[in-house]
Design a protein around this motif. Structure first.
Motif, mmCIF file in Angstrom:
data_model
loop_
_atom_site.group_PDB
_atom_site.id
_atom_site.type_symbol
_atom_site.label_atom_id
_atom_site.label_comp_id
_atom_site.label_asym_id
_atom_site.label_seq_id
_atom_site.Cartn_x
_atom_site.Cartn_y
_atom_site.Cartn_z
ATOM 1 N N SER A 41 43.097 14.077 57.332
ATOM 2 C CA SER A 41 42.479 14.642 56.120
ATOM 3 C C SER A 41 41.041 15.072 56.395
ATOM 4 C CB SER A 41 42.493 13.621 54.984
ATOM 5 O OG SER A 41 43.806 13.311 54.620
ATOM 6 N N ALA A 42 40.326 14.281 57.172
ATOM 7 C CA ALA A 42 38.953 14.640 57.529
ATOM 8 C C ALA A 42 38.947 15.910 58.383
ATOM 9 C CB ALA A 42 38.286 13.489 58.277
ATOM 10 N N ARG A 43 39.912 16.039 59.292
ATOM 11 C CA ARG A 43 39.994 17.249 60.117
ATOM 12 C C ARG A 43 40.333 18.467 59.262
ATOM 13 N NH1 ARG A 43 43.946 15.973 64.890
ATOM 14 N NH2 ARG A 43 43.618 18.210 65.268
ATOM 15 N N VAL A 44 41.197 18.269 58.259
ATOM 16 C CA VAL A 44 41.537 19.373 57.346
ATOM 17 C C VAL A 44 40.296 19.799 56.581
ATOM 18 C CG1 VAL A 44 42.794 19.952 55.226
ATOM 19 C CG2 VAL A 44 43.988 18.860 57.127
ATOM 20 N N ALA A 45 39.528 18.850 56.084
ATOM 21 C CA ALA A 45 38.323 19.176 55.322
ATOM 22 C C ALA A 45 37.296 19.899 56.180
ATOM 23 C CB ALA A 45 37.721 17.903 54.733
ATOM 24 N N ALA A 46 37.252 19.582 57.480
ATOM 25 C CA ALA A 46 36.274 20.207 58.373
ATOM 26 C C ALA A 46 36.789 21.505 58.993
ATOM 27 C CB ALA A 46 35.892 19.227 59.480
ATOM 28 N N ALA A 47 38.076 21.786 58.874
ATOM 29 C CA ALA A 47 38.659 22.974 59.506
ATOM 30 C C ALA A 47 38.066 24.241 58.905
ATOM 31 C CB ALA A 47 40.169 22.964 59.326
ATOM 32 N N ARG A 48 37.859 25.231 59.784
ATOM 33 C CA ARG A 48 37.310 26.510 59.329
ATOM 34 C C ARG A 48 38.273 27.667 59.562
ATOM 35 N NH1 ARG A 48 31.110 26.564 59.335
ATOM 36 N NH2 ARG A 48 30.652 24.359 59.350
ATOM 37 N N THR A 49 39.212 27.495 60.496
ATOM 38 C CA THR A 49 40.147 28.581 60.803
ATOM 39 C C THR A 49 41.584 28.081 60.676
ATOM 40 O OG1 THR A 49 40.250 28.063 63.171
ATOM 41 C CG2 THR A 49 38.526 29.606 62.446
ATOM 42 N N ARG A 50 42.503 29.054 60.632
ATOM 43 C CA ARG A 50 43.926 28.705 60.552
ATOM 44 C C ARG A 50 44.378 27.951 61.801
ATOM 45 N NH1 ARG A 50 46.905 34.091 58.068
ATOM 46 N NH2 ARG A 50 46.026 33.899 55.978
ATOM 47 N N GLY A 51 43.820 28.295 62.948
ATOM 48 C CA GLY A 51 44.185 27.614 64.189
ATOM 49 C C GLY A 51 43.803 26.142 64.156
ATOM 50 N N GLU A 52 42.611 25.823 63.653
ATOM 51 C CA GLU A 52 42.179 24.423 63.553
ATOM 52 C C GLU A 52 43.085 23.651 62.601
ATOM 53 O OE1 GLU A 52 38.117 24.553 62.312
ATOM 54 O OE2 GLU A 52 37.390 25.332 64.228
ATOM 55 N N LEU A 53 43.493 24.309 61.544
ATOM 56 C CA LEU A 53 44.380 23.664 60.580
ATOM 57 C C LEU A 53 45.767 23.454 61.180
ATOM 58 C CD1 LEU A 53 44.003 22.700 57.689
ATOM 59 C CD2 LEU A 53 44.888 24.865 56.910
ATOM 60 N N ALA A 54 46.240 24.419 61.984
ATOM 61 C CA ALA A 54 47.561 24.309 62.605
ATOM 62 C C ALA A 54 47.610 23.163 63.603
ATOM 63 C CB ALA A 54 47.916 25.627 63.289
ATOM 64 N N GLU A 55 46.475 22.860 64.267
ATOM 65 C CA GLU A 55 46.436 21.756 65.224
ATOM 66 C C GLU A 55 46.721 20.420 64.548
ATOM 67 O OE1 GLU A 55 42.627 21.863 67.102
ATOM 68 O OE2 GLU A 55 42.991 23.810 68.052
ATOM 69 N N VAL A 56 46.314 20.277 63.293
ATOM 70 C CA VAL A 56 46.544 19.028 62.564
ATOM 71 C C VAL A 56 48.042 18.799 62.351
ATOM 72 C CG1 VAL A 56 46.103 17.817 60.389
ATOM 73 C CG2 VAL A 56 44.299 19.196 61.426
ATOM 74 N N PHE A 57 48.799 19.878 62.223
ATOM 75 C CA PHE A 57 50.228 19.786 61.931
ATOM 76 C C PHE A 57 51.114 20.068 63.146
ATOM 77 C CE2 PHE A 57 48.278 20.393 57.859
ATOM 78 C CZ PHE A 57 49.030 19.598 57.018
ATOM 79 N N ALA A 58 50.536 20.109 64.352
ATOM 80 C CA ALA A 58 51.288 20.494 65.545
ATOM 81 C C ALA A 58 52.470 19.566 65.811
ATOM 82 C CB ALA A 58 50.359 20.545 66.754
ATOM 83 N N ASP A 59 52.343 18.263 65.551
ATOM 84 C CA ASP A 59 53.416 17.315 65.857
ATOM 85 C C ASP A 59 54.204 16.882 64.622
ATOM 86 O OD1 ASP A 59 51.264 15.955 64.759
ATOM 87 O OD2 ASP A 59 51.575 14.153 65.977
ATOM 88 N N LEU A 60 54.046 17.597 63.518
ATOM 89 C CA LEU A 60 54.725 17.227 62.277
ATOM 90 C C LEU A 60 55.746 18.293 61.885
ATOM 91 C CD1 LEU A 60 51.681 15.969 60.191
ATOM 92 C CD2 LEU A 60 53.499 14.568 61.162
ATOM 93 N N PRO A 61 56.886 17.869 61.320
ATOM 94 C CA PRO A 61 57.847 18.853 60.808
ATOM 95 C C PRO A 61 57.356 19.434 59.483
ATOM 96 C CG PRO A 61 58.622 16.639 60.345
ATOM 97 C CD PRO A 61 57.359 16.497 61.151
ATOM 98 N N GLU A 62 58.163 20.285 58.877
ATOM 99 C CA GLU A 62 57.806 20.858 57.571
ATOM 100 C C GLU A 62 57.624 19.724 56.581
ATOM 101 O OE1 GLU A 62 57.247 24.007 56.623
ATOM 102 O OE2 GLU A 62 57.596 24.798 58.622
ATOM 103 N N PRO A 63 56.796 19.815 55.597
ATOM 104 C CA PRO A 63 56.036 20.947 55.107
ATOM 105 C C PRO A 63 54.735 21.133 55.871
ATOM 106 C CG PRO A 63 55.709 19.118 53.608
ATOM 107 C CD PRO A 63 56.682 18.670 54.674
ATOM 108 N N HIS A 64 54.329 22.372 55.985
ATOM 109 C CA HIS A 64 53.067 22.760 56.592
ATOM 110 C C HIS A 64 52.243 23.495 55.544
ATOM 111 C CE1 HIS A 64 55.174 22.763 60.746
ATOM 112 N NE2 HIS A 64 54.747 21.566 60.434
ATOM 113 N N PRO A 65 50.964 23.674 55.797
ATOM 114 C CA PRO A 65 50.153 24.408 54.815
ATOM 115 C C PRO A 65 50.615 25.859 54.690
ATOM 116 C CG PRO A 65 48.890 23.962 56.800
ATOM 117 C CD PRO A 65 50.173 23.213 56.933
ATOM 118 N N VAL A 66 50.425 26.396 53.512
ATOM 119 C CA VAL A 66 50.779 27.785 53.234
ATOM 120 C C VAL A 66 49.512 28.613 53.376
ATOM 121 C CG1 VAL A 66 51.706 29.356 51.520
ATOM 122 C CG2 VAL A 66 52.592 27.039 51.671
ATOM 123 N N PHE A 67 49.597 29.654 54.198
ATOM 124 C CA PHE A 67 48.428 30.502 54.422
ATOM 125 C C PHE A 67 48.499 31.749 53.568
ATOM 126 C CE2 PHE A 67 48.833 28.292 58.558
ATOM 127 C CZ PHE A 67 47.631 27.618 58.524
#
Length: 154
Positions: A41-67
């Motif tokens: 959650s802290a990484r999500v709050a600090a994320a600035r780009t879609r790539g940084e946000l995608a790294e948080v969900f790299a090892d998780l199945p769906e659901p993922h954030p909607v861009f």
């Protein structure tokens, strides 16, 4: 998560909210423990780009954030009417009839008082109003409370 569209594109609050919502679902499904949820959650709050946000969900199945699409707006709550404001059509028939009779009785009392010289007939509409309130007033309050209960249940 398959491929993130435009990973260098900056994100906004709606994407962060979507990511936090998805993390909450992973937490409730047991895929994340509380500490890992806090870190992500802290990484999500600090994320600035879609790539940084995608790294948080790299090892998780769906659901993922909607861009690119804002989250659905919350449903508007129905605001109840103030307790004193009751539409005339919501009142019981007996109360509407007695209210309609008041001007007629008042006019009749004035005519009778003028023709007979007995002015105390002017008090008849007020006496009738007090009598009607005593008979039908409590039923109206009871009907209003029942109607309000039915509205709150539905």
């Amino acid at each position: 998560m398959n491929e993130v569209p435009s990973p260098d594109l900056r994100i906004g609050d709606s994407e962060r909210e979507s990511a936090l919502s998805a993390l909450g679902e992973h937490l409730s499904a047991g895929r994340l423990d509380v500490d890992e949820y806090g870190d992500r959650s802290a990484r999500v709050a600090a994320a600035r780009t879609r790539g940084e946000l995608a790294e948080v969900f790299a090892d998780l199945p769906e659901p993922h954030p909607v861009f690119g699409t804002p989250p659905p707006a919350p449903a508007k709550a129905v605001q109840p009417k103030p307790p004193g404001a009751v539409a005339y059509s919501d009142r019981p028939l007996s109360q509407r009839v007695s209210a309609a009779m008041m001007p007629v009785l008042f006019a009749g009392a004035i005519v009778l008082g003028i023709t007979t010289g007995i002015w105390w007939f002017i008090a008849l509409p007020f006496l009738f109003g007090a009598f009607a309130q005593g008979i039908w007033g409590k039923d109206w309050d009871k009907d209003r409370r029942e109607r309000d209960r039915r509205r709150h249940r539905s």
